[in-house]
Write a protein that holds these residues in place. Structure first.
Motif, short mmCIF file in Angstrom:
data_model
loop_
_atom_site.label_atom_id
_atom_site.label_comp_id
_atom_site.label_asym_id
_atom_site.label_seq_id
_atom_site.Cartn_x
_atom_site.Cartn_y
_atom_site.Cartn_z
N PRO A 151 0.83 -1.20 0.00
CA PRO A 151 0.00 0.00 0.00
C PRO A 151 0.87 1.26 0.00
O PRO A 151 2.03 1.22 0.40
N ARG A 152 0.29 2.33 -0.46
CA ARG A 152 1.01 3.60 -0.55
C ARG A 152 0.44 4.59 0.42
O ARG A 152 -0.63 4.40 0.98
N GLN A 153 1.16 5.67 0.57
CA GLN A 153 0.72 6.73 1.48
C GLN A 153 -0.63 7.27 1.04
O GLN A 153 -0.98 7.23 -0.14
N GLN A 154 -1.38 7.75 2.02
CA GLN A 154 -2.66 8.39 1.74
C GLN A 154 -2.65 9.76 2.39
O GLN A 154 -2.30 9.90 3.55
N VAL A 155 -3.03 10.75 1.60
CA VAL A 155 -3.14 12.11 2.11
C VAL A 155 -4.62 12.39 2.31
O VAL A 155 -5.40 12.36 1.37
N MET A 156 -4.99 12.61 3.57
CA MET A 156 -6.38 12.82 3.92
C MET A 156 -6.67 14.32 4.03
O MET A 156 -5.76 15.13 4.11
N GLN A 157 -7.95 14.65 4.07
CA GLN A 157 -8.33 16.04 4.30
C GLN A 157 -7.93 16.44 5.70
O GLN A 157 -7.84 15.61 6.61
N GLY A 158 -7.66 17.70 5.87
CA GLY A 158 -7.31 18.20 7.19
C GLY A 158 -5.84 18.05 7.51
O GLY A 158 -5.43 18.19 8.66
N GLY A 159 -5.01 17.76 6.51
CA GLY A 159 -3.58 17.71 6.74
C GLY A 159 -3.08 16.43 7.40
O GLY A 159 -2.06 16.46 8.10
N ARG A 160 -3.75 15.33 7.20
CA ARG A 160 -3.32 14.05 7.76
C ARG A 160 -2.73 13.18 6.66
O ARG A 160 -3.32 13.03 5.59
N ILE A 161 -1.58 12.60 6.93
CA ILE A 161 -0.91 11.71 6.00
C ILE A 161 -0.70 10.38 6.70
O ILE A 161 -0.18 10.34 7.82
N GLU A 162 -1.10 9.28 6.05
CA GLU A 162 -0.90 7.95 6.59
C GLU A 162 0.09 7.23 5.67
O GLU A 162 -0.15 7.09 4.48
N ILE A 163 1.18 6.76 6.27
CA ILE A 163 2.24 6.11 5.50
C ILE A 163 2.40 4.68 6.02
O ILE A 163 2.81 4.48 7.16
N PRO A 164 2.07 3.68 5.20
CA PRO A 164 2.24 2.29 5.64
C PRO A 164 3.70 1.87 5.60
O PRO A 164 4.49 2.39 4.80
N VAL A 165 4.06 0.94 6.46
CA VAL A 165 5.43 0.43 6.47
C VAL A 165 5.66 -0.35 5.18
O VAL A 165 4.77 -1.05 4.70
N GLY A 166 6.84 -0.21 4.62
CA GLY A 166 7.19 -0.93 3.39
C GLY A 166 7.69 -2.33 3.69
O GLY A 166 7.91 -2.71 4.85
N ARG A 167 7.89 -3.10 2.65
CA ARG A 167 8.41 -4.46 2.81
C ARG A 167 9.76 -4.48 3.49
O ARG A 167 10.12 -5.46 4.13
N ASP A 168 10.53 -3.41 3.29
CA ASP A 168 11.88 -3.34 3.86
C ASP A 168 11.87 -2.87 5.32
O ASP A 168 12.92 -2.73 5.92
N GLY A 169 10.68 -2.62 5.88
CA GLY A 169 10.58 -2.18 7.27
C GLY A 169 10.69 -0.68 7.44
O GLY A 169 10.60 -0.17 8.56
N HIS A 170 10.87 0.06 6.35
CA HIS A 170 10.97 1.53 6.41
C HIS A 170 9.66 2.16 5.95
O HIS A 170 8.86 1.54 5.26
N PHE A 171 9.48 3.41 6.33
CA PHE A 171 8.34 4.19 5.87
C PHE A 171 8.80 5.04 4.69
O PHE A 171 9.74 5.82 4.82
N HIS A 172 8.13 4.88 3.54
CA HIS A 172 8.50 5.61 2.33
C HIS A 172 7.42 6.65 2.04
O HIS A 172 6.24 6.33 1.98
N LEU A 173 7.85 7.89 1.86
CA LEU A 173 6.93 8.99 1.58
C LEU A 173 7.33 9.61 0.25
O LEU A 173 8.51 9.87 0.02
N THR A 174 6.34 9.86 -0.61
CA THR A 174 6.59 10.54 -1.86
C THR A 174 6.08 11.96 -1.74
O THR A 174 4.92 12.18 -1.38
N ALA A 175 6.95 12.92 -2.01
CA ALA A 175 6.60 14.34 -1.99
C ALA A 175 6.94 14.94 -3.35
O ALA A 175 7.74 14.39 -4.11
N GLU A 176 6.32 16.05 -3.64
CA GLU A 176 6.60 16.75 -4.88
C GLU A 176 7.49 17.95 -4.56
O GLU A 176 7.07 18.87 -3.87
N LEU A 177 8.73 17.90 -5.05
CA LEU A 177 9.69 18.97 -4.81
C LEU A 177 9.89 19.72 -6.11
O LEU A 177 10.27 19.13 -7.12
N ASN A 178 9.59 21.00 -6.09
CA ASN A 178 9.70 21.84 -7.29
C ASN A 178 9.00 21.19 -8.49
O ASN A 178 9.49 21.22 -9.61
N GLY A 179 7.87 20.53 -8.22
CA GLY A 179 7.07 19.93 -9.29
C GLY A 179 7.48 18.53 -9.70
O GLY A 179 6.91 17.97 -10.63
N VAL A 180 8.46 17.92 -9.00
CA VAL A 180 8.97 16.60 -9.36
C VAL A 180 8.75 15.65 -8.18
O VAL A 180 9.08 15.98 -7.04
#
Length: 189
Positions: free
Chosen positions: A61-90
């Motif tokens: 599963p991937r991160q979910q951005v909810m209304q009200g500024g809540r972000i839920e990030i599931p643990v990855g297979r490697d045991g880490h939390f991976h977050l995707t953000a958009e930096l300068n449009g990328v």
């Protein structure tokens, strides 16, 4: 991301139809041996593509951005939390690292967002799991996760072999709440 998820669902449906059709064909006993072998190779090839897609994409599963500024990030297979953000449009994929004090950009991610690592002044040093590395201070013009947008965010480019980027405490502290609930990391503004 909704369009991307729809395309992935369509891909899996087509894959299921191919595999299911091959199984029905094989069980029906019709067709020559050469045709059955061809279908078998198609099924093997489709299965390999499916497995490679799961392996490369993380398959979970991937991160979910909810209304009200809540972000839920599931643990990855490697045991880490991976977050995707958009930096300068990328889109940039981070490992959330509570042991890192700042945002640390790998050289490739820095290039992708318009910062040339070779032109930076590496005036700092940081200790990593792989030893000491040089660092260069930079400012990210726009850092967005869904509707959450921050401007002029301070970060460091790592002058070394950092694959990927780390999201450290300097950014995590901008959230009112950072918590772990089972296998979820919750960020709330």
């Amino acid at each position: 991301m909704a369009g991307e998820d729809g395309m992935q669902l369509a891909y899996y449906i087509v894959l299921l139809v191919v595999i299911g059709g091959a199984m029905l064909f094989e069980l029906s006993g019709r067709g020559g041996q050469a045709l059955r072998q061809l279908v078998l190779w198609v099924v093997i090839f489709a299965g390999a593509i499916f497995a490679a897609d799961l392996w490369l994409d993380g398959g979970g599963p991937r991160q979910q951005v909810m209304q009200g500024g809540r972000i839920e990030i599931p643990v990855g297979r490697d045991g880490h939390f991976h977050l995707t953000a958009e930096l300068n449009g990328v889109d940039v994929r981070f490992i959330v690292d509570t042991g890192a004090s700042t945002i640390a950009l790998g050289p490739e991610d820095a290039r992708r967002i318009g910062i040339e690592p070779d032109d930076l002044a590496y005036v700092g040093r940081a200790m990593t799991a792989n030893g000491e590395v040089q660092t260069a201070p930079v400012t990210i013009d726009e850092f967005a996760i869904g509707d959450i947008v921050d401007r002029n965010v301070r970060a460091w480019v790592i002058g070394g072999d950092l694959d990927g980027s780390l999201l450290g405490m300097s950014y995590l502290r901008t959230f009112a709440r950072v918590s772990f609930e089972n296998d979820l990391l919750i960020l709330e503004r």
